[in-house]
Scaffold this motif. Structure first.
Motif, mmCIF file in Angstrom:
data_model
loop_
_atom_site.group_PDB
_atom_site.id
_atom_site.type_symbol
_atom_site.label_atom_id
_atom_site.label_comp_id
_atom_site.label_asym_id
_atom_site.label_seq_id
_atom_site.Cartn_x
_atom_site.Cartn_y
_atom_site.Cartn_z
ATOM 1 N N ILE A 178 0.837 -1.194 0.000
ATOM 2 C CA ILE A 178 0.000 0.000 0.000
ATOM 3 C C ILE A 178 0.875 1.249 0.000
ATOM 4 N N ASP A 179 0.246 2.414 -0.174
ATOM 5 C CA ASP A 179 0.948 3.684 -0.166
ATOM 6 C C ASP A 179 1.414 4.012 1.245
ATOM 7 N N SER A 180 2.557 4.723 1.346
ATOM 8 C CA SER A 180 3.133 5.001 2.663
ATOM 9 C C SER A 180 2.549 6.240 3.338
ATOM 10 N N GLY A 181 1.599 6.905 2.719
ATOM 11 C CA GLY A 181 0.986 8.090 3.296
ATOM 12 C C GLY A 181 -0.222 7.744 4.159
ATOM 13 N N LYS A 182 -1.315 8.443 3.898
ATOM 14 C CA LYS A 182 -2.533 8.255 4.699
ATOM 15 C C LYS A 182 -3.069 6.827 4.604
ATOM 16 N N LEU A 184 -1.411 4.087 4.706
ATOM 17 C CA LEU A 184 -0.771 3.254 5.720
ATOM 18 C C LEU A 184 -1.398 3.487 7.092
ATOM 19 N N GLU A 185 -1.648 4.759 7.431
ATOM 20 C CA GLU A 185 -2.269 5.065 8.722
ATOM 21 C C GLU A 185 -3.659 4.456 8.808
ATOM 22 N N GLU A 186 -4.409 4.539 7.725
ATOM 23 C CA GLU A 186 -5.752 3.954 7.713
ATOM 24 C C GLU A 186 -5.683 2.437 7.811
ATOM 25 N N HIS A 187 -4.649 1.846 7.205
ATOM 26 C CA HIS A 187 -4.468 0.392 7.274
ATOM 27 C C HIS A 187 -4.340 -0.066 8.724
ATOM 28 N N TYR A 188 -3.490 0.608 9.500
ATOM 29 C CA TYR A 188 -3.288 0.215 10.893
ATOM 30 C C TYR A 188 -4.529 0.466 11.729
ATOM 31 N N SER A 192 -7.529 -3.053 13.326
ATOM 32 C CA SER A 192 -7.817 -3.343 14.736
ATOM 33 C C SER A 192 -9.308 -3.547 14.950
ATOM 34 N N MET A 193 -9.658 -4.209 16.020
ATOM 35 C CA MET A 193 -11.064 -4.467 16.312
ATOM 36 C C MET A 193 -11.830 -3.179 16.599
ATOM 37 N N LEU A 194 -11.191 -2.227 17.263
ATOM 38 C CA LEU A 194 -11.881 -0.994 17.654
ATOM 39 C C LEU A 194 -11.803 0.099 16.591
ATOM 40 N N LYS A 195 -10.965 -0.110 15.567
ATOM 41 C CA LYS A 195 -10.803 0.871 14.490
ATOM 42 C C LYS A 195 -10.404 2.249 15.036
#
Length: 235
Positions: A178-182, A184-188, A192-195
């Motif tokens: 994936i892209d290393s910008g936003k 990646l942050e959205e991926h992490y 997660s269960m709690l998003k």
């Protein structure tokens, strides 16, 4: 309180802020690389000289690298091991004599900042995780001295973390395609269960709990501060 960091400018900056908040006599600072046992000993000598004993140790030195097993060089493996395992061992060994004195005063607490990779496997991260088991072994050894040893496992703390502004960010993005910008942050956040994002203050609160008397009967345990990633990964 003794603050220690291998980055002299960074530790002095934090020291200045803490001095303003807590008063000059309450805080000391030391430049210390946890892979250098002489620098470590000097830092704990400073703690002993200035404060006499040591009741809480937070071991949070870290490093970030990402490579598949066939591309993990011995140099990269050793760099991770030296910091994340040997560094934690050397830190605990230097702290031990000061902490054993605290048994009659209610004992002492070691809190290690671990990684969720110690519980759940991650792509391209084979040279990590032994620090978590080291903490459990130290908990066994420390119990008779009244020393508790626990771990806070974190995941994807992007805010305020320098590791996300170098090659690591690109490496993790590449591992997930994936892209290393936003993205990646959205991926992490989304995995997660709690998003929800995991923030530095979330880690600090877990450390405070394990370091304080609120967890006086807890040792050899782990708290995952990961918005439910590990639980979702292993269910």
């Amino acid at each position: 309180m003794v603050l220690a960091d291998r980055d002299g400018a960074a530790v002095e900056d934090v020291h200045a802020g803490f001095t303003k908040q807590f008063a000059k006599d309450m805080v000391r600072a030391a430049v210390c690389d946890v892979t250098d046992e002489h620098q470590l000993q000097a830092a704990f000598d400073l703690a002993s000289r200035e404060f006499g004993e040591l009741d809480i140790l937070v071991a949070n030195a870290g490093i970030a690298s990402s490579a598949p097993i066939e591309e993990t060089t011995l140099e990269l493996w050793n760099r991770n091991f030296d910091l994340l395992v040997q560094g934690y061992f050397l830190t605990a060994r230097a702290a031990w004599p000061l902490m054993t004195r605290m048994k009659e005063q209610g004992g002492a607490s070691v809190v290690c900042i671990g990684l969720k990779n110690g519980v759940a496997a991650a792509t391209n991260a084979s040279a990590r995780a032994a620090a978590n088991h080291l903490a459990r072994c130290l908990a066994l050894e420390g119990a008779r001295h009244g020393i508790r040893v626990n771990v806070v496992n974190l995941d994807a703390v992007i805010k305020g973390s320098k590791i996300w502004y170098g090659d690591w960010r690109k490496e993790r993005a590449g591992a997930h395609g994936i892209d290393s910008g936003k993205e990646l942050e959205e991926h992490y956040r989304a995995r997660s269960m709690l998003k929800r994002d995991v923030l530095p203050e979330d880690i600090a609160e877990a450390v405070y709990f394990l370091g304080s008397d609120m967890s006086a009967k807890s040792t050899g345990n782990m708290i995952n501060v990961d918005a439910g990633y590990v639980q979702g990964f292993t269910r």
